[in-house]
Design a protein around this motif. Structure first.
Motif, short mmCIF file in Angstrom:
data_model
loop_
_atom_site.label_atom_id
_atom_site.label_comp_id
_atom_site.label_asym_id
_atom_site.label_seq_id
_atom_site.Cartn_x
_atom_site.Cartn_y
_atom_site.Cartn_z
N ALA A 240 -3.95 -24.25 14.78
CA ALA A 240 -4.49 -24.21 13.42
C ALA A 240 -4.05 -25.41 12.60
CB ALA A 240 -4.04 -22.92 12.71
N SER A 241 -3.32 -26.33 13.22
CA SER A 241 -2.88 -27.52 12.49
C SER A 241 -4.09 -28.26 11.94
CB SER A 241 -2.08 -28.45 13.41
OG SER A 241 -1.51 -29.51 12.68
N GLY A 242 -3.98 -28.68 10.68
CA GLY A 242 -5.07 -29.38 10.00
C GLY A 242 -5.98 -28.47 9.20
N THR A 243 -5.81 -27.16 9.34
CA THR A 243 -6.69 -26.24 8.65
C THR A 243 -6.31 -26.07 7.18
OG1 THR A 243 -7.82 -24.10 8.91
CG2 THR A 243 -5.43 -24.07 9.00
N VAL A 244 -7.29 -25.70 6.38
CA VAL A 244 -7.07 -25.22 5.01
C VAL A 244 -7.61 -23.80 4.99
CG1 VAL A 244 -7.55 -25.53 2.57
CG2 VAL A 244 -7.31 -27.54 4.05
N LEU A 245 -6.71 -22.84 4.93
CA LEU A 245 -7.07 -21.43 5.06
C LEU A 245 -7.36 -20.80 3.71
CD1 LEU A 245 -7.30 -18.89 6.84
CD2 LEU A 245 -4.83 -18.58 6.57
N ASP A 246 -8.61 -20.36 3.51
CA ASP A 246 -8.99 -19.69 2.27
C ASP A 246 -8.43 -18.27 2.24
OD1 ASP A 246 -10.57 -21.77 1.14
OD2 ASP A 246 -12.16 -21.29 2.56
#
Length: 255
Positions: A240-246
């Motif tokens: 999940a590295s690099g993600t922006v989790l809403d």
């Protein structure tokens, strides 16, 4: 070296109260050791520290917007914990400054303050922590607290929205740069969630409209955001590295 499931060394910036306190508690409940950071609320930070499960936790203070102080607090946290596996960048300011009614001098001052704490402070802590992880061979994690406002817009808090958008971008750049060292970097983008700071707004005239933003008819909780932060810092979340989790209860959907 693999990141352990528990017993990690975790620095949480801005952990005196609210979300930072919830994040510190979530890691401590997982069996991790936590360095509780504060900027000026030493007494509240001590209360956070005293509320944590387990032992081996630490208290560190310092202004994240000051480069020397930011470096020092990372070093103090690592020394107190015996190393550093996880950094959670939570320290931030969010002060109102509607553009149509804020005097220019105040506008300039507040923009500078938001940039120095929310963006530059995050950058300072992240680089110092990453260097610690690289030098000691730790495949660590950095998790940034962003905001729904980075996408939705913040008409009364534009510097907050802009700096949180920058934090998201910084996290993605760091994810690419630090991936070869085994370090994962991700961000969460919470919508409105309940803390003691916003309790008067929820209880006031605008409370109903805030609750109605989500089809669930409620706002989020700090514990829900903290749980997501803990997962993003886990060994399972490397991909999940690099993600922006809403995390906004479907109150704002990006396309």
């Amino acid at each position: 070296m693999n990141l352990p499931q528990s017993g990690r060394r975790v620095l949480v910036s801005g952990a005196s109260r609210g979300l930072g306190r919830a994040v510190a508690r979530a890691f401590a409940a997982n069996g991790d050791r936590v360095a509780v950071h504060y900027g000026s609320r030493a007494e509240e930070a001590r209360a956070t520290l005293d509320s944590l499960e387990g032992t081996g936790h630490a208290l560190v203070g310092g202004d994240v917007s000051d480069p020397a102080a930011a470096a020092r607090l990372v070093d103090e946290a690592a020394e107190a914990l015996g190393g550093l596996d996880v950094l959670v960048n939570n320290a931030a300011v969010n002060l109102p400054h509607p553009p149509a009614s804020t005097p220019y001098e105040e506008w300039v001052e507040l923009w500078q303050r938001h940039v120095s704490v929310n963006l530059l402070g995050t950058a300072y802590l992240s680089q110092r922590a990453a260097r610690r992880m690289i030098d000691t061979g730790v495949p660590g994690r950095i998790v940034n607290i962003g905001s729904r406002g980075a996408f939705k817009g913040e008409p009364d808090h534009p510097a907050y929205g802009a700096t949180k958008a920058a934090v998201h971008a910084l996290g993605q750049s760091l994810a690419v740069a630090l991936g070869p060292h085994g370090i994962g970097v991700a961000s969460v983008a919470p919508g409105f969630f309940a803390t003691e700071r916003v309790a008067p707004r929820l209880a006031g005239p605008e409370g109903g409209a805030i609750l109605a933003q989500s089809p669930f008819g409620r706002v989020g909780t700090a514990a829900e955001v903290a749980a997501a932060v803990r997962w993003l810092a886990s060994p399972e979340a490397q991909w999940a590295s690099g993600t922006v989790l809403d995390l906004n209860g479907a109150s704002y959907l990006r396309t």
